[in-house]
Each structure stands twice: as C-alpha cells, then as structure tokens.
Design a protein around this motif. Structure first.
Motif, PDB file in Angstrom:
ATOM      1  N   ALA A   1      23.978  32.900  10.205  1.00  0.00           N
ATOM      2  CA  ALA A   1      22.937  33.143   9.199  1.00  0.00           C
ATOM      3  C   ALA A   1      21.806  32.127   9.337  1.00  0.00           C
ATOM      4  O   ALA A   1      20.628  32.474   9.301  1.00  0.00           O
ATOM      5  CB  ALA A   1      23.544  33.073   7.804  1.00  0.00           C
TER       6      ALA A   1
ATOM      7  N   GLY B   1      17.836  32.790  10.384  1.00  0.00           N
ATOM      8  CA  GLY B   1      16.690  32.340   9.594  1.00  0.00           C
ATOM      9  C   GLY B   1      15.735  31.517  10.438  1.00  0.00           C
ATOM     10  O   GLY B   1      14.517  31.723  10.427  1.00  0.00           O
TER      11      GLY B   1
ATOM     12  N   ARG C   1      13.494  33.329  12.978  1.00  0.00           N
ATOM     13  CA  ARG C   1      12.355  34.083  12.449  1.00  0.00           C
ATOM     14  C   ARG C   1      11.134  33.202  12.246  1.00  0.00           C
ATOM     15  O   ARG C   1      10.079  33.683  11.863  1.00  0.00           O
ATOM     16  CB  ARG C   1      12.747  34.708  11.117  1.00  0.00           C
ATOM     17  CG  ARG C   1      13.725  35.835  11.321  1.00  0.00           C
ATOM     18  CD  ARG C   1      14.317  36.274  10.016  1.00  0.00           C
ATOM     19  NE  ARG C   1      15.233  37.374  10.262  1.00  0.00           N
ATOM     20  CZ  ARG C   1      16.056  37.864   9.353  1.00  0.00           C
ATOM     21  NH1 ARG C   1      16.080  37.341   8.153  1.00  0.00           N
ATOM     22  NH2 ARG C   1      16.842  38.851   9.651  1.00  0.00           N
ATOM     23  N   MET C   2      11.296  31.911  12.460  1.00  0.00           N
ATOM     24  CA  MET C   2      10.163  31.012  12.279  1.00  0.00           C
ATOM     25  C   MET C   2       9.262  31.085  13.514  1.00  0.00           C
ATOM     26  O   MET C   2       9.734  31.284  14.630  1.00  0.00           O
ATOM     27  CB  MET C   2      10.654  29.575  12.097  1.00  0.00           C
ATOM     28  CG  MET C   2      11.443  29.385  10.819  1.00  0.00           C
ATOM     29  SD  MET C   2      10.326  29.479   9.420  1.00  0.00           S
ATOM     30  CE  MET C   2      11.475  29.596   8.080  1.00  0.00           C
ATOM     31  N   ASP C   3       7.988  30.879  13.295  1.00  0.00           N
ATOM     32  CA  ASP C   3       7.040  31.024  14.395  1.00  0.00           C
ATOM     33  C   ASP C   3       7.234  29.989  15.501  1.00  0.00           C
ATOM     34  O   ASP C   3       6.809  30.205  16.624  1.00  0.00           O
ATOM     35  CB  ASP C   3       5.602  30.912  13.872  1.00  0.00           C
ATOM     36  CG  ASP C   3       5.209  32.131  13.056  1.00  0.00           C
ATOM     37  OD1 ASP C   3       5.877  33.163  13.205  1.00  0.00           O
ATOM     38  OD2 ASP C   3       4.246  32.047  12.285  1.00  0.00           O
ATOM     39  N   TYR C   4       7.895  28.864  15.190  1.00  0.00           N
ATOM     40  CA  TYR C   4       8.007  27.867  16.260  1.00  0.00           C
ATOM     41  C   TYR C   4       8.858  28.381  17.415  1.00  0.00           C
ATOM     42  O   TYR C   4       8.720  27.920  18.548  1.00  0.00           O
ATOM     43  CB  TYR C   4       8.508  26.515  15.721  1.00  0.00           C
ATOM     44  CG  TYR C   4       9.957  26.453  15.310  1.00  0.00           C
ATOM     45  CD1 TYR C   4      10.952  26.237  16.254  1.00  0.00           C
ATOM     46  CD2 TYR C   4      10.328  26.571  13.986  1.00  0.00           C
ATOM     47  CE1 TYR C   4      12.275  26.157  15.884  1.00  0.00           C
ATOM     48  CE2 TYR C   4      11.641  26.488  13.597  1.00  0.00           C
ATOM     49  CZ  TYR C   4      12.617  26.284  14.551  1.00  0.00           C
ATOM     50  OH  TYR C   4      13.914  26.216  14.166  1.00  0.00           O
TER      51      TYR C   4
ATOM     52  N   ARG D   1      17.244  24.077  22.831  1.00  0.00           N
ATOM     53  CA  ARG D   1      16.266  23.008  22.597  1.00  0.00           C
ATOM     54  C   ARG D   1      15.630  23.064  21.217  1.00  0.00           C
ATOM     55  O   ARG D   1      15.370  22.061  20.589  1.00  0.00           O
ATOM     56  CB  ARG D   1      15.124  23.119  23.617  1.00  0.00           C
ATOM     57  CG  ARG D   1      15.266  22.323  24.863  1.00  0.00           C
ATOM     58  CD  ARG D   1      13.994  22.570  25.681  1.00  0.00           C
ATOM     59  NE  ARG D   1      12.815  22.344  24.873  1.00  0.00           N
ATOM     60  CZ  ARG D   1      12.106  21.229  24.888  1.00  0.00           C
ATOM     61  NH1 ARG D   1      12.437  20.259  25.683  1.00  0.00           N
ATOM     62  NH2 ARG D   1      11.039  21.101  24.126  1.00  0.00           N
ATOM     63  N   GLU D   2      15.318  24.270  20.772  1.00  0.00           N
ATOM     64  CA  GLU D   2      14.525  24.392  19.555  1.00  0.00           C
ATOM     65  C   GLU D   2      15.381  24.740  18.340  1.00  0.00           C
ATOM     66  O   GLU D   2      15.239  24.154  17.287  1.00  0.00           O
ATOM     67  CB  GLU D   2      13.437  25.462  19.734  1.00  0.00           C
ATOM     68  CG  GLU D   2      12.525  25.233  20.925  1.00  0.00           C
ATOM     69  CD  GLU D   2      11.475  24.159  20.658  1.00  0.00           C
ATOM     70  OE1 GLU D   2      11.002  24.052  19.527  1.00  0.00           O
ATOM     71  OE2 GLU D   2      11.153  23.422  21.612  1.00  0.00           O
TER      72      GLU D   2
ATOM     73  N   PRO E   1      18.983  22.152  17.327  1.00  0.00           N
ATOM     74  CA  PRO E   1      18.794  20.929  16.530  1.00  0.00           C
ATOM     75  C   PRO E   1      18.546  21.219  15.048  1.00  0.00           C
ATOM     76  O   PRO E   1      18.885  20.401  14.204  1.00  0.00           O
ATOM     77  CB  PRO E   1      17.560  20.273  17.156  1.00  0.00           C
ATOM     78  CG  PRO E   1      17.476  20.828  18.525  1.00  0.00           C
ATOM     79  CD  PRO E   1      18.046  22.212  18.457  1.00  0.00           C
ATOM     80  N   ASN E   2      18.002  22.377  14.756  1.00  0.00           N
ATOM     81  CA  ASN E   2      17.732  22.694  13.355  1.00  0.00           C
ATOM     82  C   ASN E   2      18.956  23.180  12.599  1.00  0.00           C
ATOM     83  O   ASN E   2      18.928  23.249  11.375  1.00  0.00           O
ATOM     84  CB  ASN E   2      16.619  23.732  13.252  1.00  0.00           C
ATOM     85  CG  ASN E   2      15.263  23.110  13.455  1.00  0.00           C
ATOM     86  OD1 ASN E   2      14.848  22.276  12.676  1.00  0.00           O
ATOM     87  ND2 ASN E   2      14.597  23.482  14.541  1.00  0.00           N
TER      88      ASN E   2
ATOM     89  N   PRO F   1      22.414  19.890  11.181  1.00  0.00           N
ATOM     90  CA  PRO F   1      22.850  19.355   9.881  1.00  0.00           C
ATOM     91  C   PRO F   1      23.906  20.233   9.221  1.00  0.00           C
ATOM     92  O   PRO F   1      24.881  19.723   8.678  1.00  0.00           O
ATOM     93  CB  PRO F   1      21.571  19.339   9.051  1.00  0.00           C
ATOM     94  CG  PRO F   1      20.468  19.325  10.020  1.00  0.00           C
ATOM     95  CD  PRO F   1      20.953  20.033  11.245  1.00  0.00           C
TER      96      PRO F   1
ATOM     97  N   ASP G   1      18.562  15.292   8.004  1.00  0.00           N
ATOM     98  CA  ASP G   1      17.427  16.185   7.874  1.00  0.00           C
ATOM     99  C   ASP G   1      16.139  15.402   7.694  1.00  0.00           C
ATOM    100  O   ASP G   1      15.964  14.729   6.687  1.00  0.00           O
ATOM    101  CB  ASP G   1      17.668  17.083   6.659  1.00  0.00           C
ATOM    102  CG  ASP G   1      16.791  18.300   6.715  1.00  0.00           C
ATOM    103  OD1 ASP G   1      15.641  18.160   7.172  1.00  0.00           O
ATOM    104  OD2 ASP G   1      17.235  19.373   6.310  1.00  0.00           O
TER     105      ASP G   1
END
Ligand SMILES: Nc1ncnc2c1ncn2[C@@H]1O[C@H](COP(=O)(O)OP(=O)(O)OP(=O)(O)O)[C@@H](O)[C@H]1O
Ligand SMILES: Nc1ncnc2c1ncn2[C@@H]1O[C@H](COP(=O)(O)OP(=O)(O)OP(=O)(O)O)[C@@H](O)[C@H]1O
Ligand SMILES: [Mg+2]
Ligand SMILES: [Mg+2]
Lengths: 278, 282, 293
Positions: free
Chosen positions: B165, B169, B172-175, B192-193, B196-197, B200, B278
């Motif tokens: 989940a 989410g 869907r972020m533009d980064y 890589r992107e 890491p998010n 946490p 975070d």
C-alpha cells in the motif's frame, strides 16, 4: 525552413477510468486527448493554455513519453517515438525533459536538493564536475548555494519549483515541457526564469512547450499559442493574432477573464446574460 | 508562549523507556550465564515456591522467588529471554525480507505481479494465525528453527500488505516519473527512489513484528510445541505458572509482565524509530 | 461589534541556525475581510499561515509574539483546546494540493471525513454539501471525481477539490495559500466570486496568499507586502494600487505583466531597491537583537 523538433499528428491518449472498473476485468478507457495536430519549431517557445482538466499535462506526459499514445504519431527530432519501448527511450530522455506542475511531489522527500539535481546528470553521462554543475544550476534559477544540502520540505513553494527548473535545464536538453512553472513565483523571480528560457531558446536552440494559465506571461514569452478544451485544440495561432483577433468564443472568454492589476469594482459581477433565471 | 511552543528536541521519553528495557533484557539474555544468579535448571525441592524478595520467607539468593520445582525464577526468565530474542530477530527479519520484497514489487509494478501476490496474501490471511502456527510446527516438528520458520511463513503477509500500500502511494508521486525523465530504469527507480521512502514503515513494522514473534513463540511454548521443554522459555514458564497460580502467583505474573513489557517496548520503539527516520517528521 | 478575526502581533520565528524567518510580523484580519499577502518567493507567507494554524515544522520556533483568533489567545490555550478551536473555526487551502491529499484514498471520503469527524455532520449532509460545492467550483463530473484517487485528477481539479473542502465547513477564517495557481482564468474568476459570496453570507475572513496582483486588485480589501519575513508595506488595496509607498511594492507593480502591454513588464527588482531592502532588514534585525539581549 528546418523541420520542426516535434510533429504531432492525430494524437490520441486514452487512460483507464478506474472509477468505472468492473469487479473483474479491465477498466474501460476514457479518451483524454482526442486527436491533436501541431508542430513545435526548433528553438521556439509555444504556449499551451486551456481549461483546467482539458488535458494539457496529459499532452505533456505523452510528448516526453511518460505515457504511450493510443493512436496517432509523435515525431521527435526526425524519429517516430510514438511507441518506442522504455529501453530505447532512455538514450533520448536527456533531450526530453519535463518540469512538473506539482513541485512538492516531483521532488523525492528523502534526497537533498543537490542529489536531486545531480541524479539525472550522473545518469546521462554528465557526471564529471558534478559539484560545479549543481552549483551553476542553482545559481541560474536564483537559489543560494546553501540550499544544496536542504530537503524539499525545507524550501518554500517557489523555491521547490525552481529546483525542478534547475534540474531539467541542467541537462541542456533539446526540449523541455514546462508545466505551470511560474505561477508560484513572484513577478521578479518570474522575470528571471523567463529571461533564462528566452536566452536558452535563442542561444542554445532549446524548444519549450510552456503550459500556463497566465495569459500575460504567455503573450510575453511565446511565439505561438495552442488553446485546448476537453481534449481538443480549439484554436492555434501566432500569439499576437490570437490576442488581437481571437477566433473562438472560448478564447474570447479566456481573455476577458484575465484579471488586470488595477482596481475594477464591477469585475466580479456576473454579466446579466449569464445569470441563471431565479 | 515561548515555553509552550518550544518543542522538545532529542530523544522522546518513550523511546528511552522502551529502548532501555529492550537493551537491558537483551544484554541479560546475551550474558545470561554471567548475570543469572542461579542455574536455571537446578531443582531443589527444599526451596520450592519461595516468594519474591520483599515477602516474608524470601531467600536472598532468589530475587523473584522459585517455582514449584525450586528453580530460580529470575534465572529462568533471563535464560528464557535468549530464546525469545533469537526467535524475535530471526523470524521478524525473515518475514520482513520476504514480505517487504514482495510488497515492493506488487506495489510498484502493479498489474499481474500485484494481482498474483495480492491473491496469495488473501489466501494466507484466511487462516487464523495461531492455528496456522500450531499446524506448521506440528508438520515441521518442534525445535528452534521450525518455530522461526513457522512465524516467518505466517507473518510475511503483514509486511507485504503494508509495504504494498505504501509503495503504491509513493509510486503515484511525481518524483517517480521525474526519475524516469532522468533516464532511470524501472528497477533502479524502485530501489533508489521508492524504497528509501518506505524504509521508515519497514523499520516500524520490523520492530512490531519482533514483539509479535515473542508472543507467538510464547504461545507455542505454552502449548508445548516450541523447543524442548527443558530449556526455559517465557511461554513455558507461564504455562507452569498457571498450574500453581494459587500457591505461587509470582511464577505466572513475572513472566507475563516480562512478556508484555517486551512486546510493548518493541512496538513503541518501532514507532519512535519511524519518526526519527523520517526527515519530514524529524 | 465583532472581534478581530485574526490578530497577529509582533510574530517572530527562527530557524535552528538562529536566523529569523518571520521578523516581527503584525497583521490583523477583520471578519469578512479578504487580506492579500504578497511578496517574494521564500519571504515567509506560507510560514505565517502555518504559524496561525499551529502546523509549523518542528525546526521552526516561534520566539515572540501573540496570535489571537476571534479574541482567543492561541498561545494561552492548552494544545488540545487550541487544536479543537483551530479545527472548528479555520480551514487551509494548502500550497501543494497533491501532497496534501492521501494518495491511497479516494477523494470522496477524504473530503467528507473532516466534516463528519471534526464537525460531527452526518455522512449524508456532508456528501450533499460537498457535491454542491464541487458544482460551484465548476467540477463537471462530481461522481467521477469523488471516486477518483488524487493522481487521477488534473492539477487544477485537485486544487478545486481542496478549495471545496475548505469552503464546505463555512469556517470563520480561511488561509488560502496560492489557491488558484493551477486554475485557468475563467475558473479562477468563478472561485473568486465564490469567495465574495462566502464573505458576504457568512462573514468569513480570508488570508489570501498570492503572487498575482491582478487577483489582489479584484478581491482583497487590504494588502500586506512581505519581504524576507518583514511586512514592508500594509495598505488598503485601493490606496496601494493608487499610490504604492514602498520602493519594493512599486517594483512589484512595475514588474507585473499585462497582456495588453507585455514588454513593459517582467523585469527583476533593481539593485538599488534590493540594497535598500537589505539595509532595512539589517536595521530591523539589529534593533531586535538589542532589545532581546
Ligand atoms: N492517471 C489518470 N487516470 C485517469 N484519468 C486521468 C489520469 N490523469 C489525468 N486524468 C484525467 O484527464 C483529464 C486531463 O487531465 P490533465 O492533468 O491533463 O489536465 P490539465 O489540462 O493539465 O489541467 P490543469 O490545468 O488543471 O492541470 C482530467 O479529466 C483528469 O481527471
Ligand atoms: N523546515 C525548514 N527549515 C529551514 N528553512 C525553511 C523551512 N521551511 C521553510 N524554510 C525557509 O523559510 C523561508 C520562508 O518559507 P515560506 O514557505 O514561508 O515562503 P513563501 O513566502 O511561502 O514562499 P513561496 O511564495 O515561494 O511559497 C524560505 O526561505 C524557506 O527556504
Ligand atoms: Mg495540469
Ligand atoms: Mg508559500
């Protein structure tokens, strides 16, 4: 005249409409772009304006091939990229840049600004002299060097937007799609960014597609303008002609709704004709 | 206004409490032979059911008293901690690796990968976990490694669901698209992107899962399905304590308190770590 | 007589490195007033809004100043009471629509949640109200939008969703942080009309952050011009446009583009003005340091 950088013919883009997805099986497609035709000459700045939700950002995503068109063709720099697979697109990516509409979400929250600007440089073989390149990129958009070590949430909205601009322009691409990049900037910072774009277009032959709601900026910056509504181009012409003699009612409505920076007490009043009967 | 607004910097107290307890329990478990006052297995019927130190009739060498066989309760708890921690770390890490990897793939790639993985998770979750564990150990046989394996096999779905989940989410972020524009490949972007998010959340879940593994191990020991009955385990001690609750309540209460403290500490520690990891919340 | 809706007095906030981001900001918004807040990118406009709503990042610390919401001193309230008060009386239209929405939840429940949970509305009432507002912000297909995930909407649609959510509860104060940056001018005009309507019917006060002086001229009654965290000019909108006092305000006005005369505008603020601003800020900081040891 030289061939245009982009030739777009009968471009259609359809996306799955997840809100109508049946329990089993695929979601039905909705057509977002319904057959667009236009050229982007090399070294030109083309304005794209239109209603919110009309498909401007979707068009941008299709041009840089984040989306695959469902019909029609996109020719970039003499090459048909309409259905190129991801692996073959990768070498072209350096020249197909996009600056996103939502600056916050287009920056990775866990990376410093320096690493965000450096990543595409490294990936595209411009990894030498990285520090200097990053420093120059920041300086060009008017951000202090101390921002290199910050994270996105430590910047203001306009500063984030400028990071996105710096990142895309650092690659010296042939094409950049700028999606609403100055609406979050004060006018003097806007001036700096627009001057930078104009200079790159004139000196380096950068081609820009400039999506904006600010028609005054469009008139200042762009040579030609495309007006979109509900997935189609309603009008496309040279900028001065568009402002001086708009052909379509929608274009006239747009121009009439521009708020000029002067006091006008009656401006918000609803014209008698448009009032709903009570 | 000043002091009311000034936010406390540094380590929050609950992290201190939770981390302190875990560190204490972990060190005691690692150095059990050195710190345990008695041999945890030594029986002495002369010393049976000694009360804890503050009650009349206590023996100074037996701080928390003894059980019905005269074994030192504190030493048994310390040695029981060894098994609890081994199971906690090994099972949680195994479940985490499998679950997070599958969750990341399902969430990032979507489509077929997602459909298959999500279906497996649904099927898995249909089994009641404790029954599933008992069944698995019955099949795999008792012993430390089968307990670990059983817990990992059951609980990878917890990681998979949450990480899927969260990855979805983030994707869907533009980064993420921005990284494609930069010329990164799909797997590179995922690792890589996106990864890491979600770290946490992985860390918080991992800590929580360690607490859960401790409970499951205790339950298995309680029903005598864990490792050999000789080695003291918290669940085993609780099972014995239950039998002598009227004569010696401490044999039940102390291991229960130890268990609860450890489990709570793991979950609190995880939450606190998540906030510290975070950059936005920090 | 009604109390001042929002009264900020001498608000100063510092970054961890000791630098001030807000420099003794004072700003009072009357009920039913639209107060425009303009200024340089990075001047601290968002910071002011966040300070009022009690959502400043933890690295930014308020070192001085009071904030009163309808006469209640926010600094004197317990954190819980403050949150309840702010939740019930204010709403925020955030600067980053996409990040403000949960990417994994549909729009509908996200919009009604606040009304149901914080204001205790029934689900049905919330739903009706939301639909009515979506219609007023010119969302064509409310059913689809309510069932969509945030990433399935266009930038301007997301922004309108957040505007509708903020208006729905009819708060006393709305902090609108660049609420129309992604809207075309016709939709923008409709939103501005809605604001005026809200203002007339409910006396809602609005702190309106924007870079668009055209919008400022059309909708606000008063303007504060911010530079480097300091209010350099504050005036009635009509007076400001008739005769801007501060050189920075004059520079902004001169740089504002007009489609009727595009090449006369869009120039950077000139060096002399910037130097003047720098010394003004330095003097303010020095005075502040002196009075604060
Ligand atoms: N991933 C998606 N799935 C389904 N529909 C989408 C998706 N992305 C966009 N749309 C729809 O496509 C239409 C056009 O969106 P787009 O973002 O291109 O508009 P826009 O012209 O950029 O508008 P704005 O000026 O508001 O940013 C909208 O109706 C939107 O809801
Ligand atoms: N968490 C943070 N840590 C350190 N500095 C920060 C942090 N957040 C913001 N800043 C800095 O504080 C200043 C004020 O930021 P703010 O977001 O209030 O600007 P703004 O006036 O809203 O600008 P914009 O118009 O660009 O959105 C900026 O210079 C920014 O770099
Ligand atoms: Mg868009
Ligand atoms: Mg801001």
């Amino acid at each position: 005249m030289a061939e245009p950088l982009f030739s777009v013919r009968r471009l259609k883009v359809a996306l799955p409409d997840m809100t109508r997805k049946p329990l089993i099986g695929r979601a039905p497609l909705v057509e977002i772009l319904k057959g667009l035709d236009f050229d982007l000459p090399r070294g030109s700045v083309t304005g794209i304006v239109g209603e919110s939700g009309s498909g401007k950002s979707t068009l941008g995503r299709a041009l840089v091939r984040l989306l695959e068109p469902s019909a029609g063709s996109i020719t970039f720099d003499g090459r048909d990229i309409t259905h190129l697979p991801e692996a073959e697109l990768r070498p072209l990516r350096r020249n197909l840049q996009m600056i996103f509409q939502d600056p916050m979400s287009s920056l990775n929250p866990r990376r410093t600004i320096a690493s965000i600007i450096a990543a595409p440089l490294k990936q595209n073989g411009l990894g030498d002299n990285l520090k200097a390149r990053v420093a120059e990129a920041l300086q060009r958009v008017g951000l202090p060097q101390s921002f290199a070590s910050r994270y996105r949430h430590e910047l203001s909205g306009g500063q984030r937007q400028r990071v996105g601009i710096a990142r895309a322009l650092a690659l010296s691409p042939k094409f950049v799609l700028a999606d609403e990049i100055v609406s979050g900037l004060d006018v003097s910072t806007q001036a700096q960014i627009l001057t930078l774009l104009e200079k790159l277009a004139a000196e380096m032959g950068l081609t820009v597609a400039f999506i904006s709601h600010d028609l005054s900026v469009i008139r200042r910056l762009c040579r030609q303008v495309i007006v979109m509504r509900e997935g189609v181009i309603v009008e496309a012409s040279a900028t001065d002609a568009l402002f001086d003699k708009p052909q379509q009612a929608y274009t006239r409505d747009l121009i009439a709704a521009i708020p000029l920076p002067e006091i006008d007490a009656g401006w918000l009043d609803i014209p008698a004709a448009a009032k709903a009967p009570t | 206004m000043d002091e009311g607004r000034a936010r406390r910097r540094g380590v929050p107290p609950r992290l201190w409490l939770a981390g302190g307890w875990l560190l204490l329990a972990l060190l005691a478990a690692i150095f059990a032979p050195l710190v345990a006052p008695q041999d945890p297995l030594a029986q002495d019927l002369m010393l049976e059911r000694l009360p804890p130190f503050w009650m009349a009739g206590a023996d100074p060498g037996y701080w928390l008293g003894t059980d019905s066989l005269g074994r030192d309760l504190l030493s048994r708890l310390i040695f029981g901690g060894r098994i609890a921690f081994i199971v906690a770390f090994a099972a949680a890490i195994a479940a985490c690796l499998v679950g997070s990897a599958l969750g990341l793939i399902a969430g990032y790639f979507g489509g077929w990968a997602d459909r298959i993985i999500s279906r497996i998770v649904d099927v898995w979750m249909a089994f009641p976990p404790v029954l599933f564990a008992i069944l698995l150990v019955a099949v795999l046989g008792t012993g430390l490694s089968s307990v670990i394996l059983a817990i990992a096999i059951i609980d990878w779905t917890r990681f998979c669901r949450v990480i899927r989940a969260e990855t979805m989410g983030q994707s869907r972020m533009d980064y993420v698209e921005n990284a494609r524009i930069a010329g990164y490949g799909r797997i590179g972007i995922m690792l890589r992107e996106v990864l890491p998010n979600v770290v946490p959340s992985i860390v918080a879940l991992l800590s929580l899962e360690m607490g859960i593994a401790v409970i499951v191990e205790a339950i298995l020991s309680f029903v005598n399905l864990s490792i050999s009955t000789d080695d003291p385990t918290w669940g085993g001690i609780i099972a014995e304590g239950r039998l002598s609750i009227h004569q010696a309540w401490w044999v039940l209460v102390f291991p229960l308190v130890t268990l609860i403290l450890t489990v709570l500490s793991f979950s609190q520690f995880g939450e606190a770590l998540k906030t510290r990891f975070d950059p936005v919340l920090r | 007589m009604s109390a001042i809706c929002l009264d900020i007095r001498d608000l100063s906030a510092v970054l961890p490195n000791g630098q001030r981001v807000l420099r003794s900001v004072s700003l009072a918004v009357q009920p039913g007033e639209v107060r425009a807040l303009v200024g340089e990118s990075g001047a601290g406009k968002t910071m002011i809004g966040k300070a009022v709503l009690g959502v400043l990042p933890s690295s930014v610390r308020i070192v001085e100043g009071d904030m009163l919401l309808e006469g209640e001193d926010l600094g004197k309230l317990q954190p819980k009471a403050r949150r309840t008060l702010i939740g019930a009386r204010t709403a925020l239209i955030p600067q980053d629509p996409l990040t403000a929405l949960n990417p994994s939840r549909r729009i509908g429940p996200q919009m009604t949640d606040r009304l149901v949970r914080i204001l205790g509305w029934s689900g049905e009432k919330a739903d009706t109200r939301i639909r009515q507002l979506l219609d007023e912000v010119q969302i064509r297909d409310p059913d689809r939008v309510l069932k969509s995930y945030p990433h399935e909407l266009s930038g301007g649609m997301r922004q309108r969703v957040l505007i509708a959510a903020a208006f729905a509860a009819e708060p006393r104060l709305i902090v609108a942080d660049e609420p129309t940056t992604a809207l075309d001018v016709t939709v923008q005009k409709q939103i501005l009309r809605l604001i005026v309507q809200l203002q007339r019917e409910h006396g809602t006060a609005i702190l309106f952050v924007t870079h668009d002086l055209g919008v400022v001229a059309k909708i606000s009654q008063r303007v504060s011009v911010l530079y480097a965290g300091k209010v350099v000019e504050e005036a009635d909108t009509a007076a400001l446009f008739a005769a801007p006092q501060h050189p920075y305000t004059r520079a902004l006005m001169a740089a504002t583009p007009r489609y009727t005369d595009p090449f006369a505008s869009l120039k950077p603020v000139d060096e002399a003005v910037l130097a003047g601003l720098a010394s003004e800020i330095a003097a303010a900081d020095q005075a502040w340091r002196r009075s604060h040891g």
